[in-house]
Design a protein around this motif. Structure first.
Motif, mmCIF file in Angstrom:
data_model
loop_
_atom_site.group_PDB
_atom_site.id
_atom_site.type_symbol
_atom_site.label_atom_id
_atom_site.label_comp_id
_atom_site.label_asym_id
_atom_site.label_seq_id
_atom_site.Cartn_x
_atom_site.Cartn_y
_atom_site.Cartn_z
ATOM 1 N N MET A 36 0.824 -1.201 0.000
ATOM 2 C CA MET A 36 0.000 0.000 0.000
ATOM 3 C C MET A 36 0.864 1.260 0.000
ATOM 4 S SD MET A 36 -3.244 0.360 2.423
ATOM 5 C CE MET A 36 -2.951 1.484 3.743
ATOM 6 N N TYR A 37 1.960 1.210 0.776
ATOM 7 C CA TYR A 37 2.792 2.408 0.916
ATOM 8 C C TYR A 37 4.021 2.395 0.030
ATOM 9 C CZ TYR A 37 -0.047 3.502 4.986
ATOM 10 O OH TYR A 37 -1.080 3.804 5.812
ATOM 11 N N HIS A 38 4.161 1.365 -0.758
ATOM 12 C CA HIS A 38 5.362 1.283 -1.583
ATOM 13 C C HIS A 38 5.447 2.482 -2.528
ATOM 14 C CE1 HIS A 38 8.486 -0.150 -4.195
ATOM 15 N NE2 HIS A 38 8.747 -1.104 -3.331
ATOM 16 N N ASP A 45 0.244 11.963 -9.359
ATOM 17 C CA ASP A 45 -0.489 13.226 -9.209
ATOM 18 C C ASP A 45 -0.939 13.546 -7.776
ATOM 19 O OD1 ASP A 45 -3.343 11.752 -10.933
ATOM 20 O OD2 ASP A 45 -2.507 11.425 -8.937
ATOM 21 N N VAL A 46 -0.475 12.778 -6.790
ATOM 22 C CA VAL A 46 -0.840 13.094 -5.406
ATOM 23 C C VAL A 46 0.026 14.249 -4.904
ATOM 24 C CG1 VAL A 46 -1.742 10.838 -4.762
ATOM 25 C CG2 VAL A 46 0.698 11.297 -4.493
ATOM 26 N N PRO A 47 -0.520 15.048 -3.973
ATOM 27 C CA PRO A 47 0.260 16.171 -3.440
ATOM 28 C C PRO A 47 1.557 15.681 -2.780
ATOM 29 C CG PRO A 47 -2.028 16.242 -2.668
ATOM 30 C CD PRO A 47 -1.836 14.951 -3.374
ATOM 31 N N ALA A 48 2.583 16.528 -2.835
ATOM 32 C CA ALA A 48 3.900 16.145 -2.337
ATOM 33 C C ALA A 48 3.879 15.658 -0.890
ATOM 34 C CB ALA A 48 4.865 17.317 -2.477
ATOM 35 N N VAL A 51 2.993 12.044 -0.537
ATOM 36 C CA VAL A 51 4.063 11.145 -0.941
ATOM 37 C C VAL A 51 5.054 10.974 0.213
ATOM 38 C CG1 VAL A 51 5.975 10.777 -2.549
ATOM 39 C CG2 VAL A 51 3.814 11.711 -3.375
ATOM 40 N N GLU A 52 5.414 12.116 0.810
ATOM 41 C CA GLU A 52 6.303 12.095 1.964
ATOM 42 C C GLU A 52 5.752 11.183 3.063
ATOM 43 O OE1 GLU A 52 9.313 13.882 3.015
ATOM 44 O OE2 GLU A 52 9.457 13.619 0.839
ATOM 45 N N PHE A 58 6.031 3.803 4.862
ATOM 46 C CA PHE A 58 6.723 2.666 4.259
ATOM 47 C C PHE A 58 7.939 2.281 5.107
ATOM 48 C CE2 PHE A 58 9.985 0.978 1.384
ATOM 49 C CZ PHE A 58 9.288 -0.076 0.805
ATOM 50 N N ILE A 59 8.714 3.289 5.521
ATOM 51 C CA ILE A 59 9.908 3.049 6.333
ATOM 52 C C ILE A 59 9.520 2.466 7.698
ATOM 53 C CG2 ILE A 59 11.843 4.190 7.534
ATOM 54 C CD1 ILE A 59 11.879 6.186 5.123
#
Ligand code: ZN
Length: 148
Positions: A36-38, A45-48, A51-52, A58-59
């Motif tokens: 899901m978080y990969h 197109d998702v806001p920055a 993504v962060e 993910f980490i």
């Protein structure tokens, strides 16, 4: 152990799992979350900020599995978690050395009587690793000191 340097986090809740979950259950949750978080799975197109967040997640999920997916580190983490829980219960009533405890030949454990009439006990196998022992009857805890 390396993971002690990591910030204190509830790795179970990061995986959305219960602390009593078994390893295969944890693995399932991990695999689902990691997909899901990969970063490769994120649409462009998702806001920055999102993504962060996903990378951060993910980490975290990856770290959680590194700890909980390994028998040794999971055991150590569970123990630490258990002790944190005990510390939250109340102050340590006494500090004792293992040598001050009595030996119970029947179940191969060390024990000490609590002032409530209950008993603190720790098995021979656990004695090396355990730092806090809770009374089996009341909420008092004692700290087990280790030489050296
Ligand atoms: Zn007690």
């Amino acid at each position: 152990m390396a993971f002690e340097q990591l910030p204190k986090k509830d790795w179970y809740s990061i995986l959305g799992a219960d602390p009593s979950a078994d390893v295969s259950d944890l693995k399932q949750k991990y695999q689902k979350l990691i997909l899901m978080y990969h970063p490769d799975k994120q649409s462009t197109d998702v806001p920055a900020g999102t993504v962060e967040e996903c990378i951060q997640k993910f980490i975290e999920v990856d770290q959680a599995w590194k700890i909980l997916g390994n028998e040794e580190t999971k055991k150590e983490y569970d123990l630490q978690r258990h002790e944190d829980e005990l510390r939250n219960l109340g102050p340590v009533d006494a500090q004792v050395y293992l040598e001050e405890m009595s030996w119970n030949e029947d179940d191969h454990s060390f024990f000490l009587s609590c002032r409530c009439g209950g008993k603190y006990s720790v098995s021979k196998d656990e004695a090396e690793e355990v730092n806090l022992i809770s009374c089996d009857t009341c909420s008092l805890i004692i700290e087990l000191l280790h030489y050296g």
